[in-house]
Enzyme design. Structure first.
Site, PDB file in Angstrom:
ATOM      1  N   GLU A 263       0.870  -1.170   0.000  1.00  0.00           N
ATOM      2  CA  GLU A 263       0.000   0.000   0.000  1.00  0.00           C
ATOM      3  C   GLU A 263       0.906   1.218   0.000  1.00  0.00           C
ATOM      4  OE1 GLU A 263      -2.795   0.346   3.285  1.00  0.00           O
ATOM      5  OE2 GLU A 263      -2.582   2.494   2.987  1.00  0.00           O
ATOM      6  N   CYS A 302      -3.037   7.795   4.644  1.00  0.00           N
ATOM      7  CA  CYS A 302      -2.967   7.242   3.294  1.00  0.00           C
ATOM      8  C   CYS A 302      -4.255   7.502   2.536  1.00  0.00           C
ATOM      9  CB  CYS A 302      -2.654   5.759   3.350  1.00  0.00           C
ATOM     10  SG  CYS A 302      -3.705   4.844   4.475  1.00  0.00           S
TER      11      CYS A 302
HETATM   12  P1  NDP Z   1       9.228   4.518   3.834  1.00  0.00           P
HETATM   13  O1  NDP Z   1       8.823   3.840   2.591  1.00  0.00           O
HETATM   14  O2  NDP Z   1      10.589   5.068   3.919  1.00  0.00           O
HETATM   15  O3  NDP Z   1       9.047   3.542   5.074  1.00  0.00           O
HETATM   16  C1  NDP Z   1       7.958   2.691   5.228  1.00  0.00           C
HETATM   17  C2  NDP Z   1       8.389   1.485   6.036  1.00  0.00           C
HETATM   18  O4  NDP Z   1       9.378   0.765   5.303  1.00  0.00           O
HETATM   19  C3  NDP Z   1       9.035   1.837   7.356  1.00  0.00           C
HETATM   20  O5  NDP Z   1       8.709   0.860   8.298  1.00  0.00           O
HETATM   21  C4  NDP Z   1      10.512   1.801   7.021  1.00  0.00           C
HETATM   22  O6  NDP Z   1      11.311   1.593   8.137  1.00  0.00           O
HETATM   23  C5  NDP Z   1      10.552   0.614   6.094  1.00  0.00           C
HETATM   24  N1  NDP Z   1      11.696   0.572   5.233  1.00  0.00           N
HETATM   25  C6  NDP Z   1      12.329   1.609   4.642  1.00  0.00           C
HETATM   26  N2  NDP Z   1      13.347   1.149   3.891  1.00  0.00           N
HETATM   27  C7  NDP Z   1      13.353  -0.189   4.029  1.00  0.00           C
HETATM   28  C8  NDP Z   1      14.182  -1.226   3.507  1.00  0.00           C
HETATM   29  N3  NDP Z   1      15.185  -0.987   2.686  1.00  0.00           N
HETATM   30  N4  NDP Z   1      13.897  -2.492   3.870  1.00  0.00           N
HETATM   31  C9  NDP Z   1      12.882  -2.767   4.693  1.00  0.00           C
HETATM   32  N5  NDP Z   1      12.092  -1.832   5.211  1.00  0.00           N
HETATM   33  C10 NDP Z   1      12.307  -0.552   4.882  1.00  0.00           C
HETATM   34  O7  NDP Z   1       8.169   5.602   4.074  1.00  0.00           O
HETATM   35  P2  NDP Z   1       8.052   6.641   5.283  1.00  0.00           P
HETATM   36  O8  NDP Z   1       7.281   5.985   6.365  1.00  0.00           O
HETATM   37  O9  NDP Z   1       9.355   7.241   5.632  1.00  0.00           O
HETATM   38  O10 NDP Z   1       7.178   7.728   4.574  1.00  0.00           O
HETATM   39  C11 NDP Z   1       7.687   8.366   3.435  1.00  0.00           C
HETATM   40  C12 NDP Z   1       6.549   8.726   2.522  1.00  0.00           C
HETATM   41  O11 NDP Z   1       5.761   7.589   2.200  1.00  0.00           O
HETATM   42  C13 NDP Z   1       5.578   9.684   3.132  1.00  0.00           C
HETATM   43  O12 NDP Z   1       6.023  10.966   3.100  1.00  0.00           O
HETATM   44  C14 NDP Z   1       4.376   9.430   2.264  1.00  0.00           C
HETATM   45  O13 NDP Z   1       4.493  10.139   1.071  1.00  0.00           O
HETATM   46  C15 NDP Z   1       4.440   7.968   1.968  1.00  0.00           C
HETATM   47  N6  NDP Z   1       3.552   7.190   2.857  1.00  0.00           N
HETATM   48  C16 NDP Z   1       2.450   6.656   2.320  1.00  0.00           C
HETATM   49  C17 NDP Z   1       1.578   5.967   3.093  1.00  0.00           C
HETATM   50  C18 NDP Z   1       0.402   5.331   2.501  1.00  0.00           C
HETATM   51  O14 NDP Z   1      -0.211   4.503   3.123  1.00  0.00           O
HETATM   52  N7  NDP Z   1      -0.001   5.689   1.293  1.00  0.00           N
HETATM   53  C19 NDP Z   1       1.760   5.793   4.529  1.00  0.00           C
HETATM   54  C20 NDP Z   1       2.976   6.412   5.013  1.00  0.00           C
HETATM   55  C21 NDP Z   1       3.831   7.046   4.189  1.00  0.00           C
HETATM   56  P3  NDP Z   1      12.150   2.792   8.806  1.00  0.00           P
HETATM   57  O15 NDP Z   1      11.150   3.780   9.286  1.00  0.00           O
HETATM   58  O16 NDP Z   1      12.885   2.124   9.898  1.00  0.00           O
HETATM   59  O17 NDP Z   1      13.005   3.337   7.721  1.00  0.00           O
END
Ligand code: NDP
Length: 687
Positions: A263, A302
């Protein structure tokens, strides 16, 4: 960043049966509204392959020993205890920048979702290890070879990589269906708000309700975890499209065909119907909903509304009304009673949102808000990640790209005008797949045309109008019984949706064989499987009743007098029962026919035991079909067989489903259905 000397909590991971701190220097996590260091996080040095292995061997094996209902009952107990202790979660949630009102869907919403799953599972699924799905398919003329789909738990681990914005709901809405399915979970919350998830997991594990290995938590990065996933594991991801695409194409995920649900970004639209001009209730509801979605959780949802699609004639009125509401929104500290909108999750996120506003503003004008200057009712904009709502207007939405593609994950939306329903549909589709859109209209034609137009691009569509103004759950709320997810840009995933969500963590297999062997697999009687006829099964309590217990009744002849009596007694004098000529003119009948409900009533008269006994009540029938006409002089016989037994916890009864087959003198099936009864666990009843 200000550190006031408060000792920041060092988060731990719960893996392979113990709480463990990561090695080395931990990363500080700032309080979103004050900038103080709130927690420290590191997962360095943890054995991720070992955690997966422990989950599969210890957690999976233990969970699969229980039935679907057992597992649902565990979640019910956990949900109730979490609800009783939720105050500490609300207190901790302030550090995420969320006001208590914003935290409600996360905390109460998350626990409520878990409780809904626990309750629906016990109502809708059998109390069994195997979940049969759909009807038994006849694969041979004589019924000796049949087929049915069954679902069994995956034997791996569900890895849930979650986003920062719903640290509680994001975890609970995913572990609830997985655990009911019988699959252990490894939860990896986003680092930024992991302290709240960690607290909830601590409370869950302290309850000692779940078997060892059923729930693990990783606070910090996942290291090499994904290198070790297998075809029996499932990975769910919520977050940015960029990370999602990276993980989806991870070599181990691809090579092992690992189930991967994603998602990601979603440019959700709210569409004002052409009928809903200023002065209509729908106009007011629309403005209220857009403003609420922009400001709830500071727009970090989201499902938040990013694109505001309005009839060209009403564009000015919509912008004026939104500006009036948004300008009044008090932004400040989440625990200040005056505050209507709290902080973004971090200063870094605020910079990201500002950068994205700039990208959108290259193709649109800002009509409300000042992204680089913050007006606060409390707090300090240099330390807390505050931002006032920003509304943009795009004058040429068909040639613009940014408003349809750039997700500014904050209190930001863009108004775009359309001319006619077709244009509104075309604009909505430029989002290239969304989690949800809403249509505000009181016109049935507009509602039908809009929904048919955009449904293929959306996981959920909410229709808003005056009649549901008070009862509507709103644009932004994903609900446990309904699917959540969207195609294309939104990630292509689907989650929740009631018991569909449970099935995502199970394997569907088609089982083919004789009715006897199939019944042994599912624990449910299948026509053609052996049955036993001793005493009347209605004399047996649940303690004595067995699957396949059967009664074949006496015969009863249907007479014209019976049909006449039933018709006048009930008032059902439909011509096919009363008028020979008219009945013969009907393509289905050769003569007057008995009422279907008369057949079902006579069937009950044939199989019931009149005296008080263990069968306490009949609560309905399922799948009732009248398969052949019954004429005067035909004689009916019933074969009633115990098909499924579902004991109910905490009650004196269980539910028994009976296969009821009514035949005529030529052994033709004239009616077929399931009779649903409540049967005492013991008889006479003992409390
Ligand atoms: P990320 O994609 O950076 O992170 C989402 C999850 O993935 C976190 O738990 C993160 O962990 C983990 N993650 C990141 N890199 C890796 C990797 N290489 N391997 C495994 N897990 C990983 O998104 P953010 O939460 O930082 O949000 C950034 C943007 O995403 C927001 O600004 C928004 O635009 C979008 N977003 C969209 C959502 C939706 O549902 N549509 C919900 C939230 C965000 P960690 O935090 O430890 O890096």
């Amino acid at each position: 960043m200000l550190d006031t000397g408060r000792t920041a909590r060092r988060l731990e991971s719960y893996v392979s049966g113990a709480w463990r701190a990561g090695q080395g220097e931990a990363k500080p996590l700032a309080h979103a509204a004050t900038g103080e260091v709130h927690a420290l996080i590191s997962s360095d040095g943890l054995d991720f392959a070992g955690a997966l292995d422990w989950g599969r061997r210890t957690g999976g094996t233990a969970l699969r020993r229980h039935t679907l209902h057992d597992r649902a009952l565990m979640l019910k107990a956990i949900g109730q205890a979490l609800m009783a202790g939720k105050d500490e979660f609300y207190a901790e949630s302030l550090a995420t920048g969320a006001t208590p009102r914003d935290a409600w869907p996360d905390i109460d919403g998350g626990i409520g979702t878990m409780l809904t799953f626990a309750s629906k599972a016990r109502r809708e699924l059998p109390n069994a290890h195997v979940l049969p799905e759909g009807p038994v398919e006849m694969l041979s003329r004589d019924g000796s070879f049949v087929g049915q789909h069954i679902l069994t738990p995956l034997e791996g681990v569900a890895v849930h990589i979650n986003a920062f914005n719903f640290p509680v709901w994001g975890m609970l809405e995913k572990i609830a269906p997985a655990l009911i399915a019988g699959v252990p979970c490894v939860v990896k919350p986003a680092s930024q708000t992991a302290y709240l998830t960690e607290l909830v997991v601590r409370r869950i594990l302290e309850m000692q309700i779940l078997p060892d290995g059923a729930l693990q938590l990783i606070c910090g990065g996942v290291g090499d975890l994904l290198d070790h996933v297998t075809g029996q594991d499932a990975v769910t991801f919520t977050g940015s499209a960029q990370t999602g695409q990276k993980l989806r194409t991870h070599p181990a995920v691809v090579q092992n065909s690992v189930r991967f649900t994603m998602e990601a970004d979603s440019l959700n639209a709210a569409i004002l119907g052409p009928d809903a001009g200023p002065g209509t209730p729908e106009f007011d509801l629309f403005v209220k909903e857009v403003a609420r979605e922009m400001t709830a959780k500071a727009g970090q949802k989201c499902t938040a509304i990013r694109r505001v699609l309005v009839p060209a004639a009403h564009e000015g009125a919509v912008i004026d009304a939104l500006r009036a509401t948004l300008d009044r929104t008090a932004v400040g500290l989440p625990d200040d009673a005056q505050t209507r909108m709290g902080a973004l999750v971090s200063l870094g996120e605020r910079e990201g949102v500002r950068a994205r506003i700039r990208e959108i503003a290259a193709e649109a004008e800002i009509v409300c808000g000042t992204p680089d200057e913050v007006r606060l009712s409390s707090g300090d904009a240099a330390r807390g990640a505050f931002l006032n709502p920003v509304l943009l207007r795009c004058a040429d939405p068909f040639s613009a790209r940014a408003p349809h593609e750039i997700e500014a994950f904050g209190p930001v939306a863009t108004v775009m005008a359309y001319d006619g329903v077709e244009e509104a549909v075309a604009l909505a589709k430029l989002g290239k797949g969304s989690l949800v859109s809403s249509v505000f209209t009181n016109d049935t034609g507009v509602a039908a045309e809009m929904v048919r137009g955009v449904a293929a691009f959306h996981g959920r569509i909410m229709l808003g109008n005056r009649d549901s103004a008070k009862s509507s759950t709103g644009h932004g709320a994903p609900l446990a019984p309904l699917v959540h997810g969207g195609p294309g840009r939104a990630g292509g995933g689907e989650e929740m949706g009631g018991m569909r969500g449970v099935k995502h963590f199970m394997m569907r297999s088609a089982i083919q064989g004789t009715p006897r062997l199939l019944a042994a697999v599912t624990g449910e009687w299948v026509p053609g499987a052996p049955a036993q006829q001793d005493i009347h099964p209605f004399r047996k309590s649940l303690a004595e009743l067995r699957i396949g217990d059967q009664i074949v009744t006496e015969r009863r002849e249907i007479t014209e007098a019976d049909v006449e009596h039933f018709a006048h007694f009930t008032g059902d004098t439909f011509y096919a029962h009363m008028d020979r000529e008219a009945a013969r003119a009907n393509p289905f009948f050769e003569d007057r026919v008995a009422h279907g409900y008369l057949i079902a009533s006579f069937a009950a008269g044939l199989f019931v035991m009149p005296e008080p006994g263990p069968v306490l009540a009949n609560y309905g029938v399922d799948n009732l079909r009248f398969l052949a006409p019954v004429y005067f002089g035909d004689s009916l016989q019933v074969r009633l067989t115990c098909k499924q037994i579902t004991p109910r916890d905490g009650t004196v009864y269980g539910e028994v489903r009976w296969d009821c087959c009514v035949t005529n003198q030529n052994q033709e099936v004239v009616a077929q259905y399931d009779v649903l009864t409540m049967v005492a666990k013991t008889w006479p009843l003992t409390e």
